[in-house]
Design a protein around this motif. Structure first.
Motif, PDB file in Angstrom:
ATOM      1  N   LYS A  18       0.830  -1.208   0.000  1.00 24.56           N
ATOM      2  CA  LYS A  18       0.000   0.000   0.000  1.00 24.56           C
ATOM      3  C   LYS A  18       0.862   1.254   0.000  1.00 24.56           C
ATOM      4  CE  LYS A  18      -4.192  -1.813   2.185  1.00 24.56           C
ATOM      5  NZ  LYS A  18      -5.119  -1.704   3.350  1.00 24.56           N
ATOM      6  N   LYS A  19       1.890   1.265   0.859  1.00 25.68           N
ATOM      7  CA  LYS A  19       2.776   2.429   0.898  1.00 25.68           C
ATOM      8  C   LYS A  19       3.543   2.560  -0.406  1.00 25.68           C
ATOM      9  CE  LYS A  19       6.429   4.682   3.568  1.00 25.68           C
ATOM     10  NZ  LYS A  19       7.339   4.615   4.742  1.00 25.68           N
ATOM     11  N   MET A  20       3.972   1.436  -0.964  1.00 26.24           N
ATOM     12  CA  MET A  20       4.674   1.459  -2.239  1.00 26.24           C
ATOM     13  C   MET A  20       3.805   2.078  -3.325  1.00 26.24           C
ATOM     14  SD  MET A  20       7.507   0.515  -3.857  1.00 26.24           S
ATOM     15  CE  MET A  20       8.272  -0.732  -2.835  1.00 26.24           C
ATOM     16  N   LEU A  21       2.535   1.689  -3.362  1.00 26.94           N
ATOM     17  CA  LEU A  21       1.622   2.228  -4.383  1.00 26.94           C
ATOM     18  C   LEU A  21       1.404   3.726  -4.181  1.00 26.94           C
ATOM     19  CD1 LEU A  21      -1.054  -0.624  -4.641  1.00 26.94           C
ATOM     20  CD2 LEU A  21       0.672   0.011  -6.338  1.00 26.94           C
ATOM     21  N   ARG A  22       1.357   4.176  -2.914  1.00 27.29           N
ATOM     22  CA  ARG A  22       1.196   5.614  -2.655  1.00 27.29           C
ATOM     23  C   ARG A  22       2.405   6.391  -3.176  1.00 27.29           C
ATOM     24  NH1 ARG A  22      -1.008   3.933   2.389  1.00 27.29           N
ATOM     25  NH2 ARG A  22       1.006   4.305   3.427  1.00 27.29           N
ATOM     26  N   VAL A  23       3.605   5.870  -2.924  1.00 30.53           N
ATOM     27  CA  VAL A  23       4.825   6.524  -3.409  1.00 30.53           C
ATOM     28  C   VAL A  23       4.850   6.551  -4.935  1.00 30.53           C
ATOM     29  CG1 VAL A  23       7.341   6.395  -3.494  1.00 30.53           C
ATOM     30  CG2 VAL A  23       6.149   5.912  -1.353  1.00 30.53           C
ATOM     31  N   ILE A  24       4.477   5.427  -5.556  1.00 25.64           N
ATOM     32  CA  ILE A  24       4.476   5.343  -7.020  1.00 25.64           C
ATOM     33  C   ILE A  24       3.469   6.329  -7.605  1.00 25.64           C
ATOM     34  CG2 ILE A  24       3.893   3.859  -8.983  1.00 25.64           C
ATOM     35  CD1 ILE A  24       5.094   1.528  -7.428  1.00 25.64           C
ATOM     36  N   ALA A  25       2.288   6.433  -6.982  1.00 32.15           N
ATOM     37  CA  ALA A  25       1.259   7.359  -7.493  1.00 32.15           C
ATOM     38  C   ALA A  25       1.742   8.806  -7.423  1.00 32.15           C
ATOM     39  CB  ALA A  25      -0.025   7.187  -6.681  1.00 32.15           C
ATOM     40  N   LYS A  26       2.372   9.153  -6.291  1.00 32.60           N
ATOM     41  CA  LYS A  26       2.897  10.511  -6.143  1.00 32.60           C
ATOM     42  C   LYS A  26       4.016  10.776  -7.154  1.00 32.60           C
ATOM     43  CE  LYS A  26       5.004  13.581  -2.703  1.00 32.60           C
ATOM     44  NZ  LYS A  26       5.518  13.683  -1.310  1.00 32.60           N
ATOM     45  N   SER A  27       4.888   9.795  -7.341  1.00 34.77           N
ATOM     46  CA  SER A  27       6.000   9.952  -8.282  1.00 34.77           C
ATOM     47  C   SER A  27       5.501  10.031  -9.717  1.00 34.77           C
ATOM     48  CB  SER A  27       6.969   8.776  -8.141  1.00 34.77           C
ATOM     49  OG  SER A  27       7.459   8.680  -6.839  1.00 34.77           O
ATOM     50  N   ALA A  28       4.469   9.226 -10.022  1.00 38.26           N
ATOM     51  CA  ALA A  28       3.925   9.229 -11.380  1.00 38.26           C
ATOM     52  C   ALA A  28       3.341  10.594 -11.737  1.00 38.26           C
ATOM     53  CB  ALA A  28       2.859   8.139 -11.508  1.00 38.26           C
ATOM     54  N   GLU A  29       2.759  11.243 -10.745  1.00 40.92           N
ATOM     55  CA  GLU A  29       2.229  12.595 -10.975  1.00 40.92           C
ATOM     56  C   GLU A  29       3.361  13.561 -11.325  1.00 40.92           C
ATOM     57  OE1 GLU A  29      -0.160  16.102  -8.497  1.00 40.92           O
ATOM     58  OE2 GLU A  29      -0.075  14.069  -7.713  1.00 40.92           O
ATOM     59  N   SER A  30       4.454  13.478 -10.578  1.00 36.38           N
ATOM     60  CA  SER A  30       5.627  14.312 -10.867  1.00 36.38           C
ATOM     61  C   SER A  30       6.220  13.976 -12.228  1.00 36.38           C
ATOM     62  CB  SER A  30       6.670  14.119  -9.769  1.00 36.38           C
ATOM     63  OG  SER A  30       7.859  14.805 -10.069  1.00 36.38           O
ATOM     64  N   ALA A  31       6.319  12.673 -12.525  1.00 35.49           N
ATOM     65  CA  ALA A  31       6.876  12.242 -13.809  1.00 35.49           C
ATOM     66  C   ALA A  31       6.000  12.698 -14.971  1.00 35.49           C
ATOM     67  CB  ALA A  31       7.017  10.717 -13.824  1.00 35.49           C
ATOM     68  N   GLY A  32       4.664  12.652 -14.759  1.00 40.10           N
ATOM     69  CA  GLY A  32       3.751  13.103 -15.808  1.00 40.10           C
ATOM     70  C   GLY A  32       3.923  14.579 -16.114  1.00 40.10           C
ATOM     71  N   GLY A  33       4.134  15.385 -15.070  1.00 34.14           N
ATOM     72  CA  GLY A  33       4.354  16.817 -15.276  1.00 34.14           C
ATOM     73  C   GLY A  33       5.620  17.089 -16.070  1.00 34.14           C
ATOM     74  N   LEU A  34       6.692  16.351 -15.742  1.00 36.53           N
ATOM     75  CA  LEU A  34       7.949  16.544 -16.461  1.00 36.53           C
ATOM     76  C   LEU A  34       7.831  16.072 -17.903  1.00 36.53           C
ATOM     77  CD1 LEU A  34      10.871  17.422 -16.466  1.00 36.53           C
ATOM     78  CD2 LEU A  34      11.507  15.222 -15.488  1.00 36.53           C
ATOM     79  N   THR A  35       7.136  14.961 -18.126  1.00 40.24           N
ATOM     80  CA  THR A  35       6.951  14.455 -19.489  1.00 40.24           C
ATOM     81  C   THR A  35       6.146  15.444 -20.325  1.00 40.24           C
ATOM     82  OG1 THR A  35       6.963  12.196 -18.626  1.00 40.24           O
ATOM     83  CG2 THR A  35       6.115  12.505 -20.850  1.00 40.24           C
ATOM     84  N   LEU A  36       5.133  16.051 -19.715  1.00 35.01           N
ATOM     85  CA  LEU A  36       4.359  17.071 -20.432  1.00 35.01           C
ATOM     86  C   LEU A  36       5.236  18.269 -20.780  1.00 35.01           C
ATOM     87  CD1 LEU A  36       1.635  18.017 -21.512  1.00 35.01           C
ATOM     88  CD2 LEU A  36       1.111  18.934 -19.236  1.00 35.01           C
TER      89      LEU A  36
END
Length: 423
Positions: free
Chosen positions: A259-277
């Motif tokens: 569960k904690k791993m998924l929370r970290v991944i979700a937060k990181s994916a949001e940051s990664a999505g912003g950089l990719t955009l």
């Protein structure tokens, strides 16, 4: 063109996120120029339709997991055990820890938070002046973006069309040079302020610490080894890094559950999505500037006003220094890089060398007021004022500027290791 730049400046000053800022101003230019609006979509897709760009989100996610887990603590323990006895050893250990951890995460901000939270109290307890401690944490946190694998380096390679492996190799010497220069300053400062030596660590204790930190030390070895051995491309290595750190933190260190791993991944994916955009939006702006004839104008300007490549590089450094005070240097280069590439070729500037200059200026941009992001990170971490953190960072900024001048004047510092890979 004037309207587009006005909109760009207004949106920048009002704090609009850089991706939306670039897309918005470029869209106005495209529509005003009478071009088909479909160009906007086509260029956005072209900006992210790259195998190299895929490395960015995976490195971001793996770095954030490492920061949230025990990896940072283990690295600090090893480095402190090996270097803590030196004059200024705890400060030097902090610099080295920032360098290694920054390389793992590819993020200066994550490094300042992870290492700063661990080391600021220890530096204070060891008798380091507060200003020296703040300066170490704030500025050493930026060195990691020069040591591979580095997210900003990947972005620069995408913009300039250069080899990620060669650019990674080019960062080792400049990164170590910066770390050594900072370490010398810390050692001299520690002696000046009478900072006491740390207790001696026995050989057996060092070996025990190395054993406990084995999996953390193996992390960069596996990632970089897979790239330089030819077993994996940088993008494939980014996936390896994610799988490895997930296994380590879930099953070996057991610092996270799923569960904690998924929370970290979700937060990181949001940051990664912003950089990719942001990467995609840069392609839109590049298309508009190319259509407006900016590359030709830059070429004429350089030929008319700059006598050689070193004068041009110093002028670009000055431009990036000013830009870094207000926005991220790498973002600027993602926009201007494709326009500058032909100019670099005309003046005989090695693109890998140019990429290293960009990264060192990006490091400086992270710690220069009024909008240096690492300054704000340290302020939140220590509850210090902007003036305190800026004064503390000033000597280290001078060191980075000296290193930048050296890197401009001695291209071999950047091109030596990539040359070995080519041969």
């Amino acid at each position: 063109m004037g309207l587009v730049m006005l909109i760009f400046a207004v949106l920048l000053l009002t704090g609009v996120p850089i991706a939306e800022l670039v897309i918005g101003s470029a869209s106005v230019g495209i529509l005003a120029d009478g071009a088909n609006p479909m160009v906007l979509v086509q260029q956005l897709f072209k900006g992210i339709n790259s195998f190299t760009v895929l490395a960015v989100p995976f490195f971001i996610i793996s770095g954030d997991i490492a920061a949230e887990g025990l990896t940072s603590q283990k690295l600090v323990d090893v480095i402190n055990a090996l270097l803590g006895r030196l004059r200024g050893g705890l400060g030097i250990a902090t610099i080295v820890a920032c360098t290694f951890f920054g390389a793992i995460t590819g993020s200066a901000i994550a490094t300042v938070v992870a290492i700063g939270a661990l080391m600021l109290p220890k530096l204070t307890e060891a008798g380091y002046p507060k200003a020296l401690s703040l300066g170490i944490i704030t500025c050493a946190g930026t060195i990691g973006i020069m040591i591979p694998p580095s997210i900003p380096m990947v972005c620069v390679c995408v913009a300039m069309g250069t080899s990620v492996s060669e650019q990674f190799a080019a960062g080792f010497i400049p990164g170590l040079l910066t770390a050594v220069a900072m370490s010398v300053y810390v050692a001299l400062s520690a002696k000046k302020h009478g900072v006491p030596l740390q207790p001696r660590t026995t050989g057996r204790e060092k070996l025990r610490t190395l054993g406990r930190s084995f999996w953390s030390i193996l992390f960069p070895v596996i990632v970089l080894g897979s790239i330089y051995s030819g077993l994996a491309t940088p993008t494939e290595a980014s996936i390896i890094s994610l799988l490895y750190i997930m296994i380590v933190e879930l099953f070996l260190y057991k610092t996270m559950d799923f569960k904690k791993m998924l929370r970290v991944i979700a937060k990181s994916a949001e940051s990664a999505g912003g950089l990719t955009l942001t990467v995609a939006s840069a392609q839109v702006f590049v298309w508009f500037l190319t259509r407006a004839g900016i590359p030709e104008k830059l070429y004429e300007l350089a030929v008319t006003h700059f006598a050689g490549k070193f004068m041009l590089l110093f002028a670009i450094c000055l431009l990036l220094l000013v830009c870094g005070m207000f926005t991220q240097v790498v973002t600027v280069v993602m926009i201007l890089g494709p326009l500058l590439k032909p100019l670099m070729g005309y003046l005989g500037v090695d693109l890998i060398h140019f990429g290293i200059i960009v990264i060192i200026m990006a490091q400086i941009g992270f710690v220069t007021p009024p909008f240096g992001i690492c300054l704000f990170t340290t302020m939140r971490l220590d509850k210090s004022s902007m003036a305190e953190v800026t004064r503390a960072s000033a000597p280290f900024i001078v060191i980075m500027l000296v290193v930048a001048v050296l890197l401009v004047l001695v291209p071999g510092l950047s091109t030596f290791l990539p040359g070995l890979i080519q041969t």
